[in-house]
Design a protein around this motif. Structure first.
Motif, PDB file in Angstrom:
ATOM      1  N   ARG B  96       0.836  -1.217   0.000  1.00  0.00           N
ATOM      2  CA  ARG B  96       0.000   0.000   0.000  1.00  0.00           C
ATOM      3  C   ARG B  96       0.865   1.260   0.000  1.00  0.00           C
ATOM      4  O   ARG B  96       0.636   2.199  -0.761  1.00  0.00           O
ATOM      5  CB  ARG B  96      -0.893   0.041   1.254  1.00  0.00           C
ATOM      6  N   VAL B  97       1.866   1.238   0.887  1.00  0.00           N
ATOM      7  CA  VAL B  97       2.726   2.420   1.005  1.00  0.00           C
ATOM      8  C   VAL B  97       3.555   2.595  -0.278  1.00  0.00           C
ATOM      9  O   VAL B  97       3.749   3.708  -0.758  1.00  0.00           O
ATOM     10  CB  VAL B  97       3.638   2.295   2.256  1.00  0.00           C
ATOM     11  N   THR B 313       5.684  -8.168  -3.506  1.00  0.00           N
ATOM     12  CA  THR B 313       5.242  -6.850  -3.021  1.00  0.00           C
ATOM     13  C   THR B 313       5.069  -5.878  -4.189  1.00  0.00           C
ATOM     14  O   THR B 313       4.112  -5.099  -4.221  1.00  0.00           O
ATOM     15  CB  THR B 313       6.259  -6.295  -1.991  1.00  0.00           C
ATOM     16  N   LEU B 314       5.994  -5.955  -5.138  1.00  0.00           N
ATOM     17  CA  LEU B 314       5.903  -5.070  -6.309  1.00  0.00           C
ATOM     18  C   LEU B 314       4.608  -5.319  -7.084  1.00  0.00           C
ATOM     19  O   LEU B 314       3.869  -4.392  -7.422  1.00  0.00           O
ATOM     20  CB  LEU B 314       7.126  -5.304  -7.212  1.00  0.00           C
ATOM     21  N   PHE B 315       4.298  -6.601  -7.325  1.00  0.00           N
ATOM     22  CA  PHE B 315       3.081  -6.914  -8.088  1.00  0.00           C
ATOM     23  C   PHE B 315       1.819  -6.604  -7.294  1.00  0.00           C
ATOM     24  O   PHE B 315       0.833  -6.154  -7.859  1.00  0.00           O
ATOM     25  CB  PHE B 315       3.112  -8.376  -8.548  1.00  0.00           C
ATOM     26  N   LEU B 316       1.910  -6.822  -5.990  1.00  0.00           N
ATOM     27  CA  LEU B 316       0.759  -6.491  -5.139  1.00  0.00           C
ATOM     28  C   LEU B 316       0.477  -4.989  -5.176  1.00  0.00           C
ATOM     29  O   LEU B 316      -0.679  -4.564  -5.214  1.00  0.00           O
ATOM     30  CB  LEU B 316       1.042  -6.945  -3.706  1.00  0.00           C
ATOM     31  N   ILE B 320      -3.181  -3.839  -6.295  1.00  0.00           N
ATOM     32  CA  ILE B 320      -3.948  -3.544  -5.074  1.00  0.00           C
ATOM     33  C   ILE B 320      -5.204  -2.708  -5.368  1.00  0.00           C
ATOM     34  O   ILE B 320      -6.207  -2.794  -4.668  1.00  0.00           O
ATOM     35  CB  ILE B 320      -3.011  -2.843  -4.056  1.00  0.00           C
ATOM     36  N   ALA B 321      -5.142  -1.913  -6.419  1.00  0.00           N
ATOM     37  CA  ALA B 321      -6.308  -1.122  -6.832  1.00  0.00           C
ATOM     38  C   ALA B 321      -6.161  -0.789  -8.311  1.00  0.00           C
ATOM     39  O   ALA B 321      -5.040  -0.695  -8.814  1.00  0.00           O
ATOM     40  CB  ALA B 321      -6.395   0.156  -6.018  1.00  0.00           C
ATOM     41  N   PRO B 325      -7.856   6.855  -7.085  1.00  0.00           N
ATOM     42  CA  PRO B 325      -9.009   7.139  -6.209  1.00  0.00           C
ATOM     43  C   PRO B 325      -9.521   5.901  -5.484  1.00  0.00           C
ATOM     44  O   PRO B 325      -9.862   5.956  -4.301  1.00  0.00           O
ATOM     45  CB  PRO B 325     -10.068   7.685  -7.176  1.00  0.00           C
ATOM     46  N   GLU B 326      -9.543   4.753  -6.193  1.00  0.00           N
ATOM     47  CA  GLU B 326     -10.003   3.507  -5.564  1.00  0.00           C
ATOM     48  C   GLU B 326      -9.054   3.105  -4.428  1.00  0.00           C
ATOM     49  O   GLU B 326      -9.493   2.677  -3.354  1.00  0.00           O
ATOM     50  CB  GLU B 326     -10.045   2.393  -6.625  1.00  0.00           C
ATOM     51  N   HIS B 327      -7.766   3.284  -4.688  1.00  0.00           N
ATOM     52  CA  HIS B 327      -6.744   2.957  -3.687  1.00  0.00           C
ATOM     53  C   HIS B 327      -6.930   3.803  -2.419  1.00  0.00           C
ATOM     54  O   HIS B 327      -6.895   3.297  -1.299  1.00  0.00           O
ATOM     55  CB  HIS B 327      -5.369   3.219  -4.323  1.00  0.00           C
TER      56      HIS B 327
END
Lengths: 79, 367
Positions: B96-97, B313-316, B320-321, B325-327
């Motif tokens: 996320r970060v 982590t990179l692909f996530l 992730i969104a 805006p969705e993120h």
């Protein structure tokens, strides 16, 4: 075995978590999967190229590590 | 667990860099409108209480990280399941970060560059640092902390000389009563102060465990004061209505600096701050995620897992969104309730109760 199993397990659970969070936002499973995969389906050619290089690097990385580990085991057994 | 040691002073700097990482850029506590700076101070008090809670739980099992003492408290089956969920939470937040900072750079500096490439560049740096270990990261923190401090002081002085600060924008205080303030305090407790929970994975590395608590508390207080002052300055310069419509208020504030028709366009200050803060935030999150995984699964050589987990982590971070805006919406509506609340408050409280009961039982049996 752990070297391959752990990343696969973590990826699977993370995928499940993303699905769950999308479902909590009121999306059905099909839409949620579409939302997760959408960023990858709209990749530009340069991005696909980098993606391919990364995947090859990962395979080579595993090949090197696992063959080194096998070699170490054989050396230990020979001793 | 890695065989490394860092000093309480290095821990202090890492916590400050981590706490300020994204919160100094993204507005926090805006539910309280022009009282946001007060909400940050309230959130800081909540963060201090949470840190005391985490420290107390850790003190029952010195030298162990949460993924190691969870099975000791809740038993192997339940403990390992929760430790695994904790690791998943860490990876999710690292992604996320990473997405936050990637999007920020795309929006502000590299609009033609794909997000995937920006995130990849971040991740190369992060994977390299994590392979080098916590000691290298802590030493880097000592250097970059000074750089960030100089930048912050220079920006503050320039804003004062520029005459942009108008404290009337902070009035009226408590315009809509105390309720919005209380709600905003609740938000700021989770982000950024509750994120101190990730340092429970780093506390066993401190070489002087007696000073750990003091270093953590001082770091939280300093972070809270800096954040509160930053929010107050942003509000004073921009006013609430403009600030609420800006993605990066600190950037908008810095852009107002124009001294003697010569010193202007100091956006570079913002970018340097973003890169330093982003680097520490992503690296610390990814580091604790990797260490949690390797201690949970008892991997002999943790460094071998860094590259594959960095890949995930990179692909996530990309998947992730589907849009920014969705993120952001997911981060505001879903994550605090379903992830932050259990992992930052409920589970640590249950761990404290469990640790207390187990150790009381032990003391009785030994007596």
């Amino acid at each position: 075995m752990k070297l391959i199993g752990i990343p696969i397990l973590i990826s699977a659970v993370l995928f499940g978590l993303m699905l769950l969070l999308d479902k909590l936002q009121g999306r059905n499973t099909k839409t949620a999967i579409h939302y997760i995969l959408n960023p990858f389906s709209v990749m530009r050619p340069a991005e696909i190229f980098v993606f391919t290089i990364l995947s090859i690097l990962l395979i080579v990385y595993y090949w090197v590590i696992l063959s080194k580990r096998k070699q170490d085991k054989e050396n230990t057994a020979a001793k | 667990m890695e065989k490394a040691k860092i000093s309480p002073r290095q821990l202090f700097m890492l916590i400050v860099l981590f706490e300020l990482g994204s919160s100094i850029i993204i507005p926090v506590g805006l539910t309280a409108k022009q009282d946001a700076w007060l909400a940050v101070l309230g959130g800081m008090v909540g963060g201090l209480l949470l840190f005391l809670l985490y420290h107390k739980v850790g003190s029952y099992y010195p030298g162990l990280v949460p993924t190691e003492y969870m099975p000791k408290i809740w038993g192997p089956f339940l403990g390992n399941i929760f430790a695994f969920l904790y690791v998943i939470y860490l990876f999710y937040l690292a992604a996320r970060v990473l997405r936050d900072f990637g999007e920020m750079l795309v929006m502000f500096a590299y609009p033609e560059t794909p997000l995937f490439i920006i995130n990849l560049l971040w991740m190369i740096l992060v994977v390299y640092t994590v392979r080098k270990g916590i000691e290298a990261l802590a030493r880097t923190g000592e250097i970059l902390f000074v750089v960030l401090f100089i930048l912050a002081m220079a920006s503050l002085l320039l804003l004062i000389f520029n005459g942009s600060i108008d404290t009337r924008n902070l009035q009226p205080v408590f315009e809509e009563g105390p309720l919005p303030l209380v709600k905003a305090i609740g938000e700021t407790v989770f982000f950024p102060f509750g994120e101190i929970v990730f340092f429970t994975m780093i506390l066993p590395y401190i070489n002087d465990s007696k000073k750990t608590k003091r270093a953590g508390l001082y770091a939280l207080i300093l972070s809270g004061l800096i954040l509160s002052v930053t929010m107050a300055i942003n509000l004073s310069v921009l006013g609430y209505s403009l600030l609420a419509r800006t993605n990066f208020p600190l950037l908008a504030t810095i852009q107002t600096i124009e001294l003697a028709e010569f010193l202007q366009r100091l956006d570079v200050f913002f970018i340097i701050g973003v890169v330093i803060g982003g680097f520490f935030k992503i690296t610390i999150l990814f580091y604790v995620a990797v260490m949690g995984t390797t201690s949970l699964f008892k991997v002999e050589k943790p460094e071998q897992l860094v590259f594959p987990l960095g890949f995930i982590t990179l692909f996530l971070s990309v998947g992730i969104a589907s849009s920014f805006p969705e993120h952001i919406q997911e981060g505001l509506d879903i994550v605090p309730m379903y992830l932050h609340l259990p992992f930052q408050v409920i589970f640590p409280l249950l761990l404290l109760v469990g640790a207390f009961l187990r150790n009381r039982h032990k003391q009785k049996s030994s007596g």
